[in-house]
Design a protein around this motif. Sequence first.
Motif, short mmCIF file in Angstrom:
data_model
loop_
_atom_site.label_atom_id
_atom_site.label_comp_id
_atom_site.label_asym_id
_atom_site.label_seq_id
_atom_site.Cartn_x
_atom_site.Cartn_y
_atom_site.Cartn_z
N LEU A 1 -54.72 1.46 -18.15
CA LEU A 1 -54.51 1.49 -19.60
C LEU A 1 -55.11 0.26 -20.29
CD1 LEU A 1 -50.82 2.78 -19.91
CD2 LEU A 1 -52.95 4.08 -20.05
N THR A 2 -55.30 -0.84 -19.55
CA THR A 2 -55.85 -2.04 -20.18
C THR A 2 -57.34 -1.89 -20.48
OG1 THR A 2 -56.38 -3.11 -18.06
CG2 THR A 2 -54.18 -3.47 -18.94
N PRO B 1 -53.08 4.25 -25.60
CA PRO B 1 -51.78 3.64 -25.30
C PRO B 1 -51.12 3.08 -26.55
CG PRO B 1 -53.55 2.20 -24.59
CD PRO B 1 -54.20 3.48 -25.02
N GLU B 2 -49.81 2.90 -26.47
CA GLU B 2 -49.03 2.34 -27.57
C GLU B 2 -48.20 1.18 -27.04
OE1 GLU B 2 -45.04 4.97 -27.75
OE2 GLU B 2 -46.90 6.12 -28.16
N PRO B 3 -47.71 0.30 -27.93
CA PRO B 3 -46.86 -0.82 -27.47
C PRO B 3 -45.56 -0.30 -26.87
CG PRO B 3 -47.64 -1.17 -29.72
CD PRO B 3 -47.96 0.25 -29.38
N ARG C 1 -59.36 -0.51 -25.07
CA ARG C 1 -58.98 -1.53 -26.05
C ARG C 1 -59.18 -1.05 -27.49
NH1 ARG C 1 -61.31 -7.20 -23.63
NH2 ARG C 1 -60.08 -7.99 -25.41
N THR D 1 -51.02 -0.39 -13.83
CA THR D 1 -50.62 0.85 -14.48
C THR D 1 -49.89 1.74 -13.48
OG1 THR D 1 -52.48 0.75 -16.02
CG2 THR D 1 -51.41 2.89 -15.74
N THR E 1 -48.01 0.23 -18.25
CA THR E 1 -48.57 -0.98 -17.64
C THR E 1 -47.46 -2.00 -17.49
OG1 THR E 1 -50.75 -0.61 -18.61
CG2 THR E 1 -50.26 -2.83 -17.85
N LEU F 1 -55.15 -0.71 -28.56
CA LEU F 1 -54.43 -1.95 -28.26
C LEU F 1 -55.40 -2.92 -27.60
CD1 LEU F 1 -50.95 -0.86 -26.82
CD2 LEU F 1 -51.42 -1.91 -29.04
N VAL G 1 -50.72 -8.58 -26.88
CA VAL G 1 -51.24 -7.21 -26.92
C VAL G 1 -50.91 -6.65 -28.29
CG1 VAL G 1 -51.10 -4.91 -25.90
CG2 VAL G 1 -50.90 -6.93 -24.44
N SER H 1 -46.45 -3.71 -21.14
CA SER H 1 -47.39 -3.99 -22.24
C SER H 1 -47.93 -2.74 -22.92
CB SER H 1 -48.56 -4.82 -21.73
OG SER H 1 -49.31 -4.12 -20.75
N ARG H 2 -48.06 -1.62 -22.21
CA ARG H 2 -48.66 -0.42 -22.79
C ARG H 2 -47.97 0.82 -22.23
NH1 ARG H 2 -52.13 -4.22 -21.58
NH2 ARG H 2 -53.83 -4.84 -23.00
#
Length: 524
Positions: free
Chosen positions: A260-261, A221-223, A264, A187, A237, A267, A323, A211-212
């Motif tokens: 950010l991962t 987070p968003e795609p 969950r 991130t 990310t 995302l 994701v 990814s985020r």
Amino acid sequence: MTAILGLFADQPLIYLALIVGIGVTIGRVQLRGVGLGPAAVLFTAIVLTALGSAVDVELILPEVIGNLGLVLFAFTTGLVAGPSFFASLRTAWQLVVTVAAVVCAAAVTVYLVGAAFGLSPTAIAGTFAGAVTNTPALAAAGGSAEATVGYATAYVFGVILMLVMVTLAFRFGNPDPDTPEKVIDLTVRVEGDDVGVADLRARHGNRLTFSRLAHDPAEPPEPVGDEQTLRHGDLVTVVGPPSEVDALVDEIGHRSSHDLTADRSALDFRRITVSAPRWAGRRVRDLELDRYGAAITRLRRGDTDLVATPDTPLQLGDRVRVVAPPEQMGQVAGVLGDSSRGLTEINAMALGFGIAIGLAVGLVPIPVPGLGTLSLGAAAGTLVVGLILGRIGRIGPVVTSMPLTSAQVITELGLLLFLAYAGTKAGSLILDAFTSGAIVDMLVTGAACSTVMAVGMYAVCRWVLRTGKVRLAGVLAGTQTNPAHLAFANARGGDDPRIALGYALVYPAAMVVKILLAQVLSAL
């Protein structure tokens, strides 16, 4: 003992199974980390068959077993190497020229040494075929009794020497410039000017993906899409090799303490298997996963992790990191297939038609001035067709490839069948070779030929072309045109696809040149 050997002579399938079982068991034994792997099947067959010949028991496997094994091996090797072969061919033409030159040098050596010993042209041609371990070359030399004795005399040394050279390639070869780096995610907080995602990806050679994205640490987070822009203060990310990720961090901001991962809720991420045939040969962008708010950030092919970009081609059996919003993950899995059966689907239609076409290609006569006509043969023909089908992936709705796991299983099965047959054929001739009056002359002649080819190819590739050690192992195996060496290299290199690629790059040229030279030597 004679009664047992007689049983094997009457029951070739039992004999085949015994050879494979004993050979594979021996191949797993390692001394200082080095083992023969499947190549031990070849030596097991030679020893057992020679033992039978010593007591007048003929232990021969049907030729169709060897032919079936050879075409299965060659075709699926082509499928595995196909996706990378044609791109590599543009920059690897030096290897093709080198293998042709080195094999020619080996032929000159066998002629000069054999003539000095007073060997006949037929014996020299057979010794050449054995030294380069190429059965089609023996057939091209006429396959007479004298040529066959020369073949059997030189064969074993040729096999052993190239196994040694493959070992040296792994141990002392050059570092591989194309070794895949591990893939990480990190991130990053954006501190510089606004920048587009597509622009960033292009700057880094499409070796990164995102990814985020979060505009505020408190927000979920968003795609991330290529059309989006990263703004000052954003958290994003990034996924890619460590060196490329570090370069991006230096360019746009700094490492963030936020991960950010870890969140969950909005995302989620999951590995999903690409098993739906309609996606074979398609690109990641063709999936149109953005309609589910999903993205693929990386994929695992075999044992290698790769960054997934929109233009990355997909293969059946790929395991992709998706994701997506948790509520959409099931639909995405349904689109991709996500079936473990997909990993073992052999695509029998492509296998059957591909081998049939390859065999037909191998029969096509090619005019050669001064020598009449030449054909590629079953092995080279099926290899070439496998390379083409593996590269294109599909023809309209018809899938022409198969999952990597399935292809590797068929490759090994075909290899074991061929090695067992080749070993029994060589073993049945060993005693004739040792009782021949010219045995020492043929041994020395064959050893000189094998040494020039094996050491010459190793030296040029390592010190002149600077070929990486993993690909060099495959190139050496392809130069010898003996599946035993590819099996040995794969066992040492963990079935790295670069080994099959190196093999496929030089195998067709080596095969054709050896057949031509065997005809020339027998006619001198």
